[in-house]
Design a protein around this motif. Structure first.
Motif, PDB file in Angstrom:
ATOM      1  N   ARG A 185       5.385   5.903  -3.322  1.00 26.75           N
ATOM      2  CA  ARG A 185       5.137   5.748  -4.714  1.00 26.75           C
ATOM      3  C   ARG A 185       6.611   5.742  -5.355  1.00 26.75           C
ATOM      4  N   LEU A 186       7.579   6.566  -5.056  1.00 27.46           N
ATOM      5  CA  LEU A 186       8.754   6.324  -5.513  1.00 27.46           C
ATOM      6  C   LEU A 186       9.751   5.048  -5.238  1.00 27.46           C
ATOM      7  N   VAL A 187       9.626   4.629  -4.229  1.00 25.00           N
ATOM      8  CA  VAL A 187      10.447   3.732  -3.572  1.00 25.00           C
ATOM      9  C   VAL A 187       9.804   2.040  -3.557  1.00 25.00           C
ATOM     10  N   GLN A 188       8.614   2.034  -2.951  1.00 26.20           N
ATOM     11  CA  GLN A 188       8.164   0.754  -2.725  1.00 26.20           C
ATOM     12  C   GLN A 188       7.827  -0.061  -3.878  1.00 26.20           C
ATOM     13  N   PRO A 189       7.355   0.643  -4.858  1.00 26.68           N
ATOM     14  CA  PRO A 189       7.305  -0.477  -6.283  1.00 26.68           C
ATOM     15  C   PRO A 189       8.613  -1.079  -6.648  1.00 26.68           C
ATOM     16  N   LEU A 190       9.801  -0.522  -6.237  1.00 28.60           N
ATOM     17  CA  LEU A 190      11.140  -1.100  -6.675  1.00 28.60           C
ATOM     18  C   LEU A 190      11.261  -2.602  -6.112  1.00 28.60           C
TER      19      LEU A 190
ATOM     20  N   VAL B   2       0.834  -1.254   0.041  1.00 27.33           N
ATOM     21  CA  VAL B   2       0.017   0.027   0.076  1.00 27.33           C
ATOM     22  C   VAL B   2       0.840   1.263   0.127  1.00 27.33           C
ATOM     23  N   VAL B   3       0.657   2.029  -1.077  1.00 26.55           N
ATOM     24  CA  VAL B   3       1.370   3.196  -1.010  1.00 26.55           C
ATOM     25  C   VAL B   3       0.521   4.569  -0.848  1.00 26.55           C
TER      26      VAL B   3
ATOM     27  N   TYR C 149      14.879   1.188   4.817  1.00 32.46           N
ATOM     28  CA  TYR C 149      15.752   0.655   3.836  1.00 32.46           C
ATOM     29  C   TYR C 149      17.290   0.681   4.065  1.00 32.46           C
ATOM     30  N   SER C 150      17.581   1.540   4.819  1.00 32.25           N
ATOM     31  CA  SER C 150      19.093   1.906   5.144  1.00 32.25           C
ATOM     32  C   SER C 150      19.591   0.758   6.135  1.00 32.25           C
TER      33      SER C 150
ATOM     34  N   MET D 268       4.054  -0.792   4.841  1.00 28.45           N
ATOM     35  CA  MET D 268       5.419  -1.053   5.600  1.00 28.45           C
ATOM     36  C   MET D 268       5.745  -0.057   6.410  1.00 28.45           C
ATOM     37  N   TYR D 269       5.818   1.240   5.759  1.00 26.68           N
ATOM     38  CA  TYR D 269       6.166   2.519   6.622  1.00 26.68           C
ATOM     39  C   TYR D 269       4.932   3.600   6.580  1.00 26.68           C
TER      40      TYR D 269
END
Length: 374
Positions: free
Chosen positions: A172-177, A165-166, A268-269, A257-258
């Motif tokens: 929207r920038l990171v999670q689909p990766l 879920v975004v 992610y870090s 997730m976040y």
């Protein structure tokens, strides 16, 4: 121009592989499973999840098609009243057991230790174990469908990846990766058939394992000190002679997730360095991704008026990269418009997060939920 054509062909090949994975090789569990005739234990580790665990618990209590379902919840040293929330939601439901976790001993990280405590305390009659994170909300048929697919695939471990879920721009920038990376670069059919531990992937948000195979692989005790305990567990299963499989779980589960950018950045870090291993490997991968997916639109813009042919080739490479994101989104229940158009920016953000991950690890400043992770 030759280099640009080679780049175009490389992006085309990768997008073709994305299509092959998504259309032909990605498992899709049924959304109308029959009744599961084996005992199943759902294992839920919690640490400071009072604000988000309620939907997860309610979804677990609403599972259908698993008469032998038992839910084991572990409160892993929470300080925000997580245990009280669990008690309020589950009431006196006899299917649920709430445990109090103990601090991880030397050599253990928090998540593997919590999962190990759950697995060793689950009903001995349970032949399938389902690990679920607090940010996952299952559909009513999810557990039955996942266990059914595990058995149909003749796998030891099945990872049905939830629909992510975004909500924010960062999401929207990171999670689909996440889905794009494994659909683009991981040969799913070969991963299932190959015994090589290096050819493995899994997502710990929703993970289904055969209990006997889990025990033979050493369970989470075999990955006690691993940041990416889900991937390492999949590798341990392969080393023990078991099989693993990935599946599209977008109809079975959702996962937020976040909650905000700081959480996403830190999440992610804490783990990207472990995904790549040696810094040199990370640098090579990030450089390749930037060359393949970020350079083309810059070249297309830069040569639009001075070299139209060069610009058109670069634009074609960019659009093929966007097409890969579109294929991934459509295959996994994600959002593609207009998010896929920003794919080059997504790759840049991934590169920055990777650099940050190595930087913080070098300075021993990586933590998660109040515990050091490196």
């Amino acid at each position: 121009m030759t280099v640009l054509f080679a780049l175009l062909l490389a992006v085309a090949a990768l997008t073709g592989h994305t299509w092959l994975n998504a259309a032909r090789w990605l498992r899709r569990p049924t959304d109308r499973p029959g009744e599961v005739d084996e005992a199943v234990a759902v294992l839920l580790p919690l640490r400071d999840e009072a604000d988000r665990v309620t939907p997860c618990l309610r979804a677990l209590l609403a599972q259908r098609g698993v008469p032998g379902l038992r839910v084991v919840v572990l409160d892993d040293g929470s300080t925000d009243g997580t245990a009280e929330v669990v008690r309020a939601v589950v009431g006196d439901d006899p299917r649920v057991t709430l445990l109090s976790g103990v601090a991880p001993p030397p050599g253990w990280l928090g998540k593997p230790h919590a999962c190990w405590q759950l697995a060793t305390r689950a009903d001995p009659a349970a032949t399938a174990l389902v690990f679920v994170d607090a940010d996952v909300v299952l559909a009513p048929h999810a557990v039955a469908a996942a266990v059914t697919e595990l058995r149909a695939a003749r796998a030891t471990l099945l990872s049905p990846y939830p629909r992510i879920v975004v909500a924010t721009a960062a999401d929207r920038l990171v999670q689909p990766l996440l889905q794009w990376l494994w659909l683009t670069f991981l040969p799913l059919r070969a991963m299932e058939r190959s015994p090589r531990p290096s050819l493995a992937a899994a997502g710990g948000q929703f993970l289904v394992v055969d209990r006997a195979g889990y025990t033979a692989a050493g369970g989470h005790a075999a990955v006690a000190d691993r940041i990416l305990e889900d991937v390492e567990l999949a590798r341990a299963v392969k080393r023990a002679g078991g099989r693993i499989a990935l599946a599209d779980g977008s109809r079975l589960a959702t996962c937020r997730m976040y909650d905000d950018w700081p959480q996403l950045r830190d999440g992610y870090s804490k783990s990207l360095w472990a995904s790549f291993g040696h810094p040199g490997a990370a640098a090579a991968v990030v450089a390749a991704l930037l060359l393949l997916y970020t350079a083309p639109p810059l070249v297309a813009l830069g040569f639009a008026t001075t070299a139209p042919r060069v610009s058109m080739v670069a634009l074609s490479a960019y659009l093929l990269g966007v097409a890969g994101r579109v294929l991934t989104a459509r295959a996994t229940g994600g959002r593609w418009w207009p998010d896929a158009l920003a794919h080059p920016v997504s790759v840049v953000v991934l590169g920055w997060l990777t650099v940050r991950s190595y930087h913080l690890r070098k300075r021993r400043r990586l933590t998660w939920r109040g515990r050091p992770v490196s």
